[in-house]
Design an enzyme around this catalytic site. Structure first.
Site, PDB file in Angstrom:
ATOM      1  N   GLU A 163      -7.564  27.146  13.844  1.00  9.34           N
ATOM      2  CA  GLU A 163      -7.140  27.438  15.212  1.00  9.34           C
ATOM      3  C   GLU A 163      -7.689  28.777  15.700  1.00  9.34           C
ATOM      4  OE1 GLU A 163      -3.384  25.515  13.280  1.00  9.34           O
ATOM      5  OE2 GLU A 163      -5.130  26.654  12.619  1.00  9.34           O
ATOM      6  N   HIS A 214      -8.277  30.864   9.980  1.00 10.38           N
ATOM      7  CA  HIS A 214      -7.728  29.524  10.148  1.00 10.38           C
ATOM      8  C   HIS A 214      -8.527  28.780  11.213  1.00 10.38           C
ATOM      9  CE1 HIS A 214      -3.391  30.211   8.500  1.00 10.38           C
ATOM     10  NE2 HIS A 214      -4.302  30.808   7.747  1.00 10.38           N
ATOM     11  N   CYS A 240      -1.037  31.203  14.014  1.00 12.00           N
ATOM     12  CA  CYS A 240      -1.787  30.382  14.964  1.00 12.00           C
ATOM     13  C   CYS A 240      -0.932  30.005  16.172  1.00 12.00           C
ATOM     14  CB  CYS A 240      -2.342  29.156  14.259  1.00 12.00           C
ATOM     15  SG  CYS A 240      -3.569  29.611  12.999  1.00 12.00           S
TER      16      CYS A 240
END
Length: 142
Positions: free
Chosen positions: A49, A47, A80
Site C-alpha cells: 500500500e 508495504h 497503511c
C-alpha cells in the site's frame, strides 16, 4: 483486484509476503501499484500500500488521492490504514482478512475512529484467491 493478485504473486516469487496493491482514479485508470518489498529493501515501511500510495501521489502531483480506490489483497495494517486516511483515499477494497494486524475490522477499524476522514471499506473481494496465495507462500516456509 486481478492486478493486485498478480503483484502479490510477483512478491511471493521474490521471497516477500505476497501482498499486492493497486490504486485507480475515478475513471478507473491505474495510477499506483505496489507489492511488498520489506526483505528486498530492508525497510519496515515497504508495504504494498505504501508503494502504491507513493506512486499515485507522484502521478497526481499531490498528496491528496481523493476520488481514488485502493485495491489490496490483504486487509491493511495500522500503518497503511493511517496512510489511507492521510492521503484522503475515499474507498478501500481488500481481499483476505488479516487476523494479527488488520485495521479495517479484524483487530480494530481505524476508519471508524475520530479522524477527519472515513473511507468506505469493502472486504472479502476475491478473498479465497487472496488467502490461497498467502497460504501457499507460508506453506513453502514450513
Amino acid at each position: 483486484m486481478r492486478l493486485a493478485l498478480a503483484l502479490a504473486r510477483e512478491a511471493a516469487a521474490r521471497g516477500e509476503v505476497p501482498v499486492g496493491c493497486v490504486i485507480a482514479d475515478a475513471d478507473g485508470a491505474v495510477i499506483g501499484t505496489g507489492r511488498n518489498r520489506r526483505e528486498e529493501t530492508r525497510r519496515a515501511d515497504a508495504h504494498a500500500e505504501m508503494e502504491a500510495i507513493r506512486m499515485a501521489c507522484a502521478a497526481r502531483g499531490t498528496w491528496r488521492l481523493d476520488g481514488c480506490t485502493l485495491y489490496v489483497t490483504l486487509e491493511p495494517c495500522p500503518m497503511c490504514a493511517g496512510a489511507v486516511v492521510n492521503a484522503r483515499i475515499p474507498t478501500v477494497v481488500y481481499g483476505a482478512k488479516e487476523p494479527n494486524f488488520g485495521s479495517c475490522g479484524s483487530v480494530l477499524n481505524l476508519f471508524e475512529e475520530r479522524y477527519g476522514h472515513h473511507p468506505a471499506v469493502y472486504g472479502g473481494v476475491c478473498a479465497d484467491e487472496c488467502a490461497a496465495v498467502l497460504r501457499a507462500f507460508f506453506e513453502t516456509l514450513r
